[in-house]
Enzyme design. Sequence first.
Site, PDB file in Angstrom:
ATOM      1  NE  ARG A 113      17.939  21.641  36.940  1.00  0.00           N
ATOM      2  CZ  ARG A 113      18.017  20.346  37.289  1.00  0.00           C
ATOM      3  NH1 ARG A 113      19.178  19.840  37.651  1.00  0.00           N
ATOM      4  NH2 ARG A 113      16.959  19.578  37.275  1.00  0.00           N
ATOM      5  CG  HIS A 182      17.646  29.536  30.463  1.00  0.00           C
ATOM      6  ND1 HIS A 182      17.019  29.412  31.673  1.00  0.00           N
ATOM      7  CD2 HIS A 182      17.155  30.675  29.902  1.00  0.00           C
ATOM      8  CE1 HIS A 182      16.182  30.423  31.848  1.00  0.00           C
ATOM      9  NE2 HIS A 182      16.244  31.202  30.789  1.00  0.00           N
ATOM     10  CD  GLU A 256      17.054  25.934  27.622  1.00  0.00           C
ATOM     11  OE1 GLU A 256      18.091  25.374  28.024  1.00  0.00           O
ATOM     12  OE2 GLU A 256      16.118  26.255  28.370  1.00  0.00           O
TER      13      GLU A 256
END
Lengths: 295, 83
Positions: A113, A182, A256
């Site tokens: 990541r 994200h 998110e």
Amino acid sequence: RARSTDTFNYATYHTLEEIYDFLDLLVEENPHLVSKIQIGNTYEGRPIYVLKVTSTWNTLLNGLPMQTFGKITQDYGQDAAFTAILDTMDIFLEIVTNPDGFAFTHSTNRMWRKTRSHTAGSLCIGVDPNRNWDAGFGLSGASSNPCSETYHGKFANSEVEVKSIVDFVKDHGNIKAFISIHSYSQLLMYPYGYKTEPVPDQDELDQLSKAAVTALASLYGTKFNYGSIIKAIYQASGSTIDWTYSQGIKYSFTFELRDTGRYGFLLPASQIIPTAKETWLALLTIMEHTLNHPY
Amino acid sequence: TLTLPRHQVLRISVADEAQVQKVKELEDLEDLQLDFWRGPAHPGFPIDVRVPSPSHSISYETMIEDVQSLLEEEQEQMFAFRS
């Protein structure tokens, strides 16, 4: 390579090369609506691209294959709210923010990541690009350990992937909304992440967040929580939207995305399109609010 | 390509601040090779962590039984699309 955006399969994951080919297809098919801007090169030398969507040439749009350009071109000219947005504002899309990490993910370690930069004095590689911004850099909520997944880097903007966006935002000078996306956790958050103090625009951002997650939930019932980063999840320093807010971009949010099925970073491919569809409704809410509340 | 045989992803439920701190201590122990997908935050807020094998006495449920099998499934889908 897909021959057109018509034949591109949106319901599966793709390599970096396939995605970059797709960007070229979008530009080829919509030359008067979409252009590709290279904002820099990664640590390993890959190009970093931003797509610019602008309606400057909107009189030429009628002849375009609308069905081929995903939601943005589909809705332009059809959806009144979105048409008003694009008639007034440009939209910039940075599809892959960490190309080196993305390529490494697909070739070597699917769980990777971070960036792929080398840290002097350490065998560990990479920096968390969302801890490397010049906003509370190095404070609690990021790691000084180069081996950590939340390593903040040697100094703010040490990662060229971050510095490229910083320069792009500064050079543009008139960006009114910035949304960092994200996976996962189902959250919509606004600044701050590095301190508990509420942002000056707390009430407005909170109301807008509520409206956005309500719009998102209207499609499939996916429930999102919202709030400042530090209150909604945990302290995070050096994060993207704390910096964009400090630059005067009031409508700074970080998403998110959905975790339905609880696969975390391994969201099943069958959920890509539903995730995109519901997220779009929230994005539209934020863009519409930005349009209607100039500052 | 790095494979992750028998790696699992656990969703941990922490009941109080003490357990949050306990998990934070685990996070700092590199030799455990824990990969936190969602780090420890507050009591009641789930923690997701990829582990080489199940361990620890804190309450958890298994979110993903076998990460590698999901990775292989994802690869197969991508290859199928290309072909």
